[in-house]
Design a protein around this motif. Sequence first.
Motif, mmCIF file in Angstrom:
data_model
loop_
_atom_site.group_PDB
_atom_site.id
_atom_site.type_symbol
_atom_site.label_atom_id
_atom_site.label_comp_id
_atom_site.label_asym_id
_atom_site.label_seq_id
_atom_site.Cartn_x
_atom_site.Cartn_y
_atom_site.Cartn_z
ATOM 1 N N ILE A 89 -1.831 -1.170 -22.383
ATOM 2 C CA ILE A 89 -1.100 -0.017 -21.857
ATOM 3 C C ILE A 89 -0.751 -0.335 -20.414
ATOM 4 N N GLU A 90 0.460 -0.019 -19.996
ATOM 5 C CA GLU A 90 0.887 -0.331 -18.633
ATOM 6 C C GLU A 90 -0.101 0.197 -17.597
ATOM 7 N N ILE A 91 -0.476 -0.669 -16.656
ATOM 8 C CA ILE A 91 -1.342 -0.278 -15.543
ATOM 9 C C ILE A 91 -0.476 -0.151 -14.296
ATOM 10 N N ASP A 92 -0.485 1.034 -13.696
ATOM 11 C CA ASP A 92 0.263 1.309 -12.473
ATOM 12 C C ASP A 92 -0.630 0.959 -11.291
ATOM 13 N N GLU A 93 -0.229 -0.059 -10.523
ATOM 14 C CA GLU A 93 -1.058 -0.486 -9.395
ATOM 15 C C GLU A 93 -0.717 0.252 -8.102
ATOM 16 N N SER A 94 0.407 0.979 -8.077
ATOM 17 C CA SER A 94 0.800 1.810 -6.928
ATOM 18 C C SER A 94 0.710 1.064 -5.602
ATOM 19 N N LYS A 95 1.036 -0.216 -5.610
ATOM 20 C CA LYS A 95 0.901 -0.994 -4.376
ATOM 21 C C LYS A 95 2.057 -0.743 -3.427
ATOM 22 N N LYS A 96 3.289 -0.772 -3.957
ATOM 23 C CA LYS A 96 4.436 -0.589 -3.076
ATOM 24 C C LYS A 96 4.913 0.845 -3.183
ATOM 25 N N MET A 97 4.717 1.581 -2.098
ATOM 26 C CA MET A 97 5.202 2.955 -2.038
ATOM 27 C C MET A 97 6.146 3.033 -0.846
ATOM 28 N N GLU A 98 7.324 3.560 -1.057
ATOM 29 C CA GLU A 98 8.323 3.616 0.008
ATOM 30 C C GLU A 98 8.897 5.020 0.076
ATOM 31 N N LEU A 99 8.791 5.634 1.246
ATOM 32 C CA LEU A 99 9.336 6.977 1.408
ATOM 33 C C LEU A 99 10.849 6.919 1.491
ATOM 34 N N LEU A 100 11.480 7.902 0.886
ATOM 35 C CA LEU A 100 12.934 8.017 1.007
ATOM 36 C C LEU A 100 13.307 8.219 2.472
ATOM 37 N N PRO A 101 14.462 7.703 2.902
ATOM 38 C CA PRO A 101 14.893 7.979 4.281
ATOM 39 C C PRO A 101 15.146 9.475 4.458
#
Length: 197
Positions: free
Chosen positions: A124-136
């Motif tokens: 099952i896909e594992i979400d590592e949530s490493k790259k998080m980028e806020l919208l401008p």
Amino acid sequence: MKKELLVLLITIVCFIGITSCSSDTGEFHLYSFKEIRYSIEDGDGLECYKTPMGIIVKVNNSTTEDCPSPQSDAFVNNHERYVFSSDNLSLFSMVDEPVYVPIPFAIRGTHISLTEEKKPFSTIEIDESKKMELLPSFTVPPMTNMTLTGELTIEKLTVTYEAVFIEHPSNKAVNIRGKYIRYYPQGIEITPHFEKL
């Protein structure tokens, strides 16, 4: 006599506990990692694709004040994630304990670099949530409806794997072959649209 009854009672409880861990197809098994090999075959490699970002709407009903647009995580549904797929995963009926394996993080030509830290083998896909980028952040003028649309660029890494796990308590080797697939967010293009109310 009391000791014998106590021993008998403990034996019955243990037996019930063991049989309650059985499924319709037999007892659950634990697995340990033995080895995994990765290779690049036809259809494997790196590719980039674009996918639409979710539409975000901000309505400014004020007649005098500007307001900022929301700054949520642009990659909320497209974080770095990975999965092991295979046609014969039915052989690998792991129930509770995850099995940890080294996984690829980069390929150059035919060379595959592996992580030093082992990660869970998962179908099952594992979400590592490493790259998080806020919208401008955009300024929304008074009495204006702002709609944000955009496209995310995602890198997809695919390699073939052959893994060997040891099933316990039987000590039988279980061989699994399939594809390791990793998705990694690369960038985002945002377009704001403004419309007077």
